[in-house]
Design an enzyme around this catalytic site. Sequence first.
Site, mmCIF file in Angstrom:
data_model
loop_
_atom_site.group_PDB
_atom_site.id
_atom_site.type_symbol
_atom_site.label_atom_id
_atom_site.label_comp_id
_atom_site.label_asym_id
_atom_site.label_seq_id
_atom_site.Cartn_x
_atom_site.Cartn_y
_atom_site.Cartn_z
ATOM 1 C CG HIS A 289 31.719 60.019 36.550
ATOM 2 N ND1 HIS A 289 31.549 60.040 35.424
ATOM 3 C CD2 HIS A 289 30.773 59.192 37.230
ATOM 4 C CE1 HIS A 289 30.508 59.210 34.954
ATOM 5 N NE2 HIS A 289 30.214 58.516 36.207
ATOM 6 N N GLY B 7 36.751 51.782 32.432
ATOM 7 C CA GLY B 7 35.331 52.547 32.603
ATOM 8 C C GLY B 7 34.657 51.387 33.159
ATOM 9 N N PRO B 8 34.475 50.288 32.316
ATOM 10 C CG PRO B 8 34.186 48.814 30.374
ATOM 11 C CD PRO B 8 34.960 50.064 30.962
ATOM 12 C CG ASP C 114 35.227 51.675 47.231
ATOM 13 O OD1 ASP C 114 36.013 51.131 48.137
ATOM 14 O OD2 ASP C 114 34.795 53.113 47.498
ATOM 15 N N GLY C 115 34.817 49.994 43.574
ATOM 16 C CA GLY C 115 33.986 49.293 42.450
ATOM 17 C C GLY C 115 35.103 48.245 41.557
ATOM 18 C CG HIS D 178 29.716 58.467 41.185
ATOM 19 N ND1 HIS D 178 31.200 57.774 41.181
ATOM 20 C CD2 HIS D 178 29.078 57.963 40.170
ATOM 21 C CE1 HIS D 178 31.135 57.033 40.178
ATOM 22 N NE2 HIS D 178 29.901 56.887 39.692
ATOM 23 C CB SER E 96 41.350 20.803 26.666
ATOM 24 O OG SER E 96 41.134 19.761 27.772
ATOM 25 C CD GLU F 40 37.005 30.596 32.818
ATOM 26 O OE1 GLU F 40 36.698 31.348 33.316
ATOM 27 O OE2 GLU F 40 37.188 29.326 32.797
ATOM 28 C CG PHE G 68 34.015 28.181 30.023
ATOM 29 C CD1 PHE G 68 32.644 28.287 30.646
ATOM 30 C CD2 PHE G 68 34.742 26.939 30.089
ATOM 31 C CE1 PHE G 68 32.359 27.112 31.251
ATOM 32 C CE2 PHE G 68 34.194 25.883 30.692
ATOM 33 C CZ PHE G 68 32.928 25.775 31.173
ATOM 34 C CG HIS H 270 36.261 21.406 23.865
ATOM 35 N ND1 HIS H 270 37.667 21.459 23.494
ATOM 36 C CD2 HIS H 270 36.239 20.109 24.601
ATOM 37 C CE1 HIS H 270 38.394 20.615 24.135
ATOM 38 N NE2 HIS H 270 37.515 19.743 24.601
ATOM 39 C CG HIS I 117 31.110 22.036 30.078
ATOM 40 N ND1 HIS I 117 30.222 21.966 31.070
ATOM 41 C CD2 HIS I 117 32.353 21.896 30.391
ATOM 42 C CE1 HIS I 117 31.081 22.124 32.022
ATOM 43 N NE2 HIS I 117 32.505 22.070 31.909
ATOM 44 N NE ARG J 10 36.213 15.870 23.909
ATOM 45 C CZ ARG J 10 35.564 15.138 24.245
ATOM 46 N NH1 ARG J 10 34.067 14.721 23.955
ATOM 47 N NH2 ARG J 10 36.210 13.864 24.932
#
Lengths: 665, 665
Positions: A29, A117-118, A158-159, A263, A384, A410, A435, A459, A471, A518
Amino acid sequence: MKKMSLDELCINTIRMLAVDGVEKANSGHPGAPMGDAAMAYVLWTRHLRHNPRNPLWANRDRFVLSAGHASMLLYSLLHLTGYNLPMSELKNFRQWGSLTPGHPEREPHTGVETTTGPLGQGFATGVGMAMAQRYQAEYFNRRGFTLFDYRIYGILSDGDLMEGVASEAASMAGHLGLGQIIYLYSDNRITIDGPTDISFTENRGKRFEAYGWHVQHVDGLDIRGIDAAIQQAKKQTGKPSLIVARTHIGYGSPHKQDSPASHGSPLGKDEVRLVKQRFGWGKRSFHVPTSARQHFRKALTSGARLESRWNGMTRKYTGKYGKTGSVLADMLQGKLPAGWDSALPSFDPTAGKVATRSASGKVLNAIAPHLPILIGGSADLAASNNTDLKGAGEFGTDKAGRNIRFGVREHAMGAAMNGLALSGLIPYGGTFLIFSDYMRPAIRLAALMRQQAIYVFTHDSIGLGEDGPTHQPVEHLASLRAMPNLYVIRPADANEVVEAWKVALNRREGPTALVLTRQGLPTLDRRRYAGARGLSRGGYVLADPPKGARPRMILIATGSEVSIALEAYKALTAAGSKVRVVNMPCWELFEVQSRAYREKVLPPSVTCRLALEAGAPLGWERYVGDRGRVLGVSKFGASAPASILFEKYGFSVQNVVRQAEKLMG
Amino acid sequence: MKKMSLDELCINTIRMLAVDGVEKANSGHPGAPMGDAAMAYVLWTRHLRHNPRNPLWANRDRFVLSAGHASMLLYSLLHLTGYNLPMSELKNFRQWGSLTPGHPEREPHTGVETTTGPLGQGFATGVGMAMAQRYQAEYFNRRGFTLFDYRIYGILSDGDLMEGVASEAASMAGHLGLGQIIYLYSDNRITIDGPTDISFTENRGKRFEAYGWHVQHVDGLDIRGIDAAIQQAKKQTGKPSLIVARTHIGYGSPHKQDSPASHGSPLGKDEVRLVKQRFGWGKRSFHVPTSARQHFRKALTSGARLESRWNGMTRKYTGKYGKTGSVLADMLQGKLPAGWDSALPSFDPTAGKVATRSASGKVLNAIAPHLPILIGGSADLAASNNTDLKGAGEFGTDKAGRNIRFGVREHAMGAAMNGLALSGLIPYGGTFLIFSDYMRPAIRLAALMRQQAIYVFTHDSIGLGEDGPTHQPVEHLASLRAMPNLYVIRPADANEVVEAWKVALNRREGPTALVLTRQGLPTLDRRRYAGARGLSRGGYVLADPPKGARPRMILIATGSEVSIALEAYKALTAAGSKVRVVNMPCWELFEVQSRAYREKVLPPSVTCRLALEAGAPLGWERYVGDRGRVLGVSKFGASAPASILFEKYGFSVQNVVRQAEKLMG
């Protein structure tokens, strides 16, 4: 070569190295480094406090290239300012075994602070670094001993601003008022698909003001303007800073400037020639003019001076403040302090059921006072997840408070944990296991960077009951186990939770996911069954047929299913069957045991095997073999009380006995 | 009961049903319904255009309860306005087999539009619904025939606004100017961990203005104010609307109002008594005053009238506009139009290598003209994912344009795809396979809701080369396969891509992930090997030993590794070994074949098996068995040219031959 000012010469050196590196690799790039070189130059030569000879100096300013695709920009700066990254590595960009991979990968010895990178990850990791800085400052600094006042600088694309993880982190940073953050946003108005007009027209500055950031706008080619903006940003001690710099992707390329064409592909031989012409650069590749090199290398003397002054101060500090001085020494050496595990609880099997999440809370609270570098919280599920440290104060409110309120964020939590870990702290973060999906990209980076992040995922199955399938994790154990270098530990009872935390804390070179229930689970009677220490080997024999008889079948289970397996074992044993129960809380640890040990636990000759786990069966064939069977969950859960779900999904003692008998024929 | 206005009576009816439902279940979230009842009431009785007798009426306004934990609010409204959700279901809240699960699960027959609960998802799904509305309006509407002008209403919580996916979607909606969106944000200033002050202090209204939204502030108890705000929002045809309503969690509960205590647990018997006292409600449970019922049930007559008028218009429309009328009829019936697959390409094995991503682009472009309900795009990687539809226009710019520019917002893309699918369209969305992690929660909802979303995941292994480990998926195939109800298809060549798209498009009841290469692959000579049609069975025999000999070993492979397996097969066959090659592009399809078929492909007697896949080996034991071996990728990738990586990671013909020979002894 054309006459130009020293500033221009230095900036163009960066640009041309990036162009040459990408061209030689025939991949990469070039556009972003060309556009961002000026502001990076100003930052690195006039503001960044660092010591290229010691990339691990604890009070160095951090530089995060969130726009990781601009990696040649970073490599050029590291090389030019004198880090251990020789020109041969720049010439070896993107090649097997080089120190210059396509996107920056954390490499402490060359000065790459974090893997990026990500998109969005660098942004949010930097927020975690700033949280670490605040904690370290509040915990360690004393009057006259400002040990930690480093800043976190970053370059964003921007990303980065479009990714949700950055939005979450920006909101968190604004809330916490993390004034040490100074981010330069390269507003080049181009993304891969075209001008930002086609997808990204929000008012970014206003958005960041809404988060509570200090926002400035500058011309990304205006050295003085950038310098002044950074100066101004430094004065904002109570607010993170965003400097929106109008830049031009592929700056100086006659045919590709301001176009996505610059790019993600080499400019091409002809265009490189034209670019060099444009900058009056001559034809040489990987050329560093002597005066530019000398100018960049001033970082060596200033860096040595900065660190030496800091070392002096630290020595005095350690003399004066013995206790925190020793915490500091341990942190800098990456050591756990002696006695960190001195107060670990143990749980009495006669005291009734204990949810493993609740045991985890007790363990955490027992450890925390002895381990001041342990810091964390929850994504708005503290009660929790049982992640609150009692009496340890609120991060951001109380001085050196350690309870971080991540909010319902998260993903930012996961990335911030990476920033905390990269800064020498041990972060933990809680949410429901389901999650974990929201934060997977950050978990992956922890694994890739070998960072010690500890996830408290509670949980952990349909056992969460009424909240229903949205969930209830099903595929999550399998999908986390698939990730290289992540330990996934699902303890069977409260005492195994103690062992699990020991494993997680002793593992300085990678992340660990603690997978907790849980619902209450019986605390196993370890006089009757093997000790919880077996967890450290990943899998172990919990119970065997009476009188040393050879088992005819093996029940393998994890977590909440272990006590069901034990009940089934009792019933089968009473009926005369010869059954072994193997507890397999951590596959990754089991896999690194010797073959002899593994075959002792799972003798190849005992082919009659039944695995129980309230999750996707994927992968269990490895342990049950061709003749075995897996009792798992192959569909989504449902909303109902947990006991009913366990029954309906086959996790009853009766059904396990039936399945086992069927298998034994 | 106390005297109160009809409005009050109706609002309190909702509140008390929610309180009673949670109390009877002894589980759930009473606080949000109590706080949000007033604004929900105004919306449902004065604005929402719907027909409770036909929850599938195509031009109904959509109501998205993004704050899914407030499910009893939705169930109460559905029951009260006359949907097919009897009181017995409200009493059966959160129980096994009920239509009233803990969080709303899409159930077309009761009027639950979309599954919510994982925060932010409803918000972003609603944005997808608004995109669908715009496309349907632009494609179908004609002068005098406004077939599609439905609005998307939603109720949001703090958590929704904190999640990154909602930020991404909000930016997208603002950019696109989706004026049909009207979201009510329940600003109750409480999250699970405490007051929002502890984690969420940004200026939300200003943030949404920055995205280009129209923002209003109202008192969430002020019926007239809410009504006026919704009126005002309706006038904003070019901007999505956010109405920030100051609400009170647990409104009316003497001890739990404005406290997290009313969020996720029943109020408790005593508190319920006090609440009912407070509202002058008497002691009855699940009580619906007659006048309240009558008032809510007006929706039945108005709904019938609305739909009947629409049906009349649609009949005329179909008469007048035959072609689009027939597209409309197919869409409404969930049918693919006849001949949609008439122009599918086929690929010539002698024409050189073709990347499967590139084949996918050709297939997509061949199908699109015959399938106007197919719409999609990429998260800023259109040219890399080959997702552009040539000549089909830009969504949001050109009338009925079908190329959606999602921006670098994978998660919002995934959620928006759910909204598009729920609206009768077939969405596809492209990104790199690695970034499927960014959108997993949305993929999971597609699978759970059985929605037809098609993911175009390209750059599917270390084969992407120089971009390095941050961009090279390793664990992603396994982690996607672990998810119930998701088809994961990894075609071996261009002609299998055709078959894969056929499977994906014919599968109206669930999502499909197409996993495609960056690099070119040989197009297999199907006169020599079995036909690509075999893909539809998930796994099939591609090549066998000459002269019908019984195979001594089986090579199993997917995607880019299939041609390596075939080369190894040739070498092994030439050396006299009897080898079968099985292509296994889709495990999920293979698993639903008859046992007889599966055992024909993988005869239990042939235990010598080697699986090749450039991904985590997890799960492959199922197919290779105890005596088999998996050649996979058990660590992260690296930055280098693809050919070198394949060599280094063992994916060379030579190594496969060696491994196969070793296995055969």
